[in-house]
Motif scaffolding. Structure first.
Motif, PDB file in Angstrom:
ATOM      1  N   UNK A   1       0.804  -1.229   0.000  1.00 19.69           N
ATOM      2  CA  UNK A   1       0.000   0.000   0.000  1.00 19.69           C
ATOM      3  C   UNK A   1       0.834   1.275   0.000  1.00 19.69           C
ATOM      4  N   UNK A   2       2.151   1.162  -0.222  1.00 18.09           N
ATOM      5  CA  UNK A   2       3.025   2.331  -0.279  1.00 18.09           C
ATOM      6  C   UNK A   2       3.472   2.556  -1.716  1.00 18.09           C
ATOM      7  N   UNK A   3       3.560   3.812  -2.124  1.00 16.44           N
ATOM      8  CA  UNK A   3       4.067   4.161  -3.444  1.00 16.44           C
ATOM      9  C   UNK A   3       5.587   4.290  -3.357  1.00 16.44           C
ATOM     10  N   UNK A   4       6.297   3.562  -4.240  1.00 14.05           N
ATOM     11  CA  UNK A   4       7.751   3.504  -4.175  1.00 14.05           C
ATOM     12  C   UNK A   4       8.368   3.827  -5.534  1.00 14.05           C
ATOM     13  N   UNK A   5       9.559   4.407  -5.481  1.00 12.90           N
ATOM     14  CA  UNK A   5      10.334   4.721  -6.685  1.00 12.90           C
ATOM     15  C   UNK A   5      11.478   3.741  -6.829  1.00 12.90           C
ATOM     16  N   UNK A   6      11.740   3.296  -8.066  1.00 11.55           N
ATOM     17  CA  UNK A   6      12.907   2.482  -8.399  1.00 11.55           C
ATOM     18  C   UNK A   6      12.933   1.188  -7.572  1.00 11.55           C
ATOM     19  N   UNK A   7      12.040   0.285  -7.915  1.00  8.15           N
ATOM     20  CA  UNK A   7      11.900  -0.957  -7.161  1.00  8.15           C
ATOM     21  C   UNK A   7      13.049  -1.918  -7.423  1.00  8.15           C
ATOM     22  N   UNK A   8      13.548  -2.540  -6.359  1.00  7.21           N
ATOM     23  CA  UNK A   8      14.478  -3.644  -6.542  1.00  7.21           C
ATOM     24  C   UNK A   8      13.664  -4.932  -6.625  1.00  7.21           C
ATOM     25  N   UNK A   9      14.334  -6.067  -6.792  1.00 12.84           N
ATOM     26  CA  UNK A   9      13.605  -7.306  -7.056  1.00 12.84           C
ATOM     27  C   UNK A   9      12.678  -7.700  -5.909  1.00 12.84           C
ATOM     28  N   UNK A  10      13.138  -7.530  -4.671  1.00 13.46           N
ATOM     29  CA  UNK A  10      12.314  -7.931  -3.528  1.00 13.46           C
ATOM     30  C   UNK A  10      11.007  -7.152  -3.480  1.00 13.46           C
ATOM     31  N   UNK A  11      11.022  -5.909  -3.960  1.00 15.31           N
ATOM     32  CA  UNK A  11       9.815  -5.089  -4.000  1.00 15.31           C
ATOM     33  C   UNK A  11       8.986  -5.401  -5.255  1.00 15.31           C
ATOM     34  N   UNK A  12       9.663  -5.492  -6.380  1.00 12.04           N
ATOM     35  CA  UNK A  12       8.973  -5.735  -7.643  1.00 12.04           C
ATOM     36  C   UNK A  12       8.235  -7.075  -7.644  1.00 12.04           C
ATOM     37  N   UNK A  13       8.815  -8.072  -7.004  1.00 14.83           N
ATOM     38  CA  UNK A  13       8.232  -9.419  -7.030  1.00 14.83           C
ATOM     39  C   UNK A  13       6.939  -9.522  -6.236  1.00 14.83           C
ATOM     40  N   UNK A  14       6.658  -8.551  -5.368  1.00 14.24           N
ATOM     41  CA  UNK A  14       5.415  -8.598  -4.593  1.00 14.24           C
ATOM     42  C   UNK A  14       4.590  -7.320  -4.770  1.00 14.24           C
ATOM     43  N   UNK A  15       4.869  -6.572  -5.841  1.00 12.97           N
ATOM     44  CA  UNK A  15       4.201  -5.287  -6.049  1.00 12.97           C
ATOM     45  C   UNK A  15       2.718  -5.476  -6.367  1.00 12.97           C
TER      46      UNK A  15
END
Length: 243
Positions: A172-186
């Motif tokens: 539920x947070x807006x993030x910039x420049x996702x790494x894999x750990x973030x992108x994989x559960x976005x």
């Protein structure tokens, strides 16, 4: 759970990973750049051929194209090598890179040559397509500058810069420049390609788990354009490009 204060490199939600653009990393390419977005590393090289595709012949205009691949050990599991006719995701990404670069090139000023930019992912930790586009522009710039310096064309045929960055919604947070750990559960995954004049070349956005609303889209775009500005400044720093 992803806490905006516990992101990689101690970043806040609107901060990018450390980005490095290193030029002249290959001897035989007219232009080359190693693009590093955190632990993501992409080797970008630009080569020039004094010919154009058959459908482009006698047009008095050139062509810019791209190829993209992930090397076998670029991820935590070996990625099988890709061959012609077996590309899927890579073909989609290389088409994105190619059309992003073509948008900022004056094809008639280029003359009847083909510039191919190869983007090879050495290490993947999210954002490989955005790192590829950002580094590819530097490699393209240097290749075209070398062509100008040889007297083959009268001026640099670049009309603008182009860079790209990822954004997303995670926990539920807006993030910039996702790494894999973030992108994989976005919950929402986006990529933005933009120019120094504020133009948007491409916006890719998908609700992976949930839909997103107009306010979230605006917030993600604002984050993305701020990230693009940082990347354009870094490109300028390494190339001294002025349009």
């Amino acid at each position: 759970m992803v806490d905006s204060f516990k992101r990689s490199y101690g970043r806040t939600s609107d901060q990018m990973r450390p980005v490095t653009l290193t030029r002249d990393v290959m001897k035989n390419a007219q232009g080359s750049c190693m693009a590093e977005f955190g632990d993501t590393r992409v080797l970008c090289s630009a080569t020039i051929e004094q010919s154009v595709p058959k459908w482009r012949m006698n047009s008095r205009a050139g062509w810019v194209t791209a190829e993209y691949a992930m090397l076998p050990a670029s991820t935590n599991r070996r990625t099988a090598r890709e061959y012609k006719g077996r590309k899927g995701r890579s073909m989609e990404i290389e088409r994105l890179i190619g059309r992003s670069l073509r948008t900022v090139v004056d094809m008639r000023a280029l003359g009847e040559i083909t510039v191919t930019v190869d983007c090879d992912v050495i290490q993947a930790d999210g954002g490989t397509r955005t790192a590829s586009i950002t580094g590819a522009w530097v490699a393209l710039h240097d290749a075209l500058m070398a062509w100008v310096e040889k007297g083959n064309i009268a001026r640099l045929p670049l009309t603008d810069q182009v860079a790209a960055v990822s954004m997303g919604k995670v926990d539920s947070k807006l993030l910039l420049d996702l790494d894999y750990s973030e992108d994989s559960c976005a919950q929402v995954d986006m990529n933005l390609v933009g120019t120094s004049k504020g133009g948007i070349i491409e916006l890719q956005g998908t609700g992976e788990q949930t839909p997103f609303n107009r306010d979230e889209l605006t917030g993600l775009l604002d984050m993305g354009q701020a990230g693009i500005t940082q990347l354009l400044e870094l490109q300028n720093k390494v190339t001294n490009f002025r349009n």
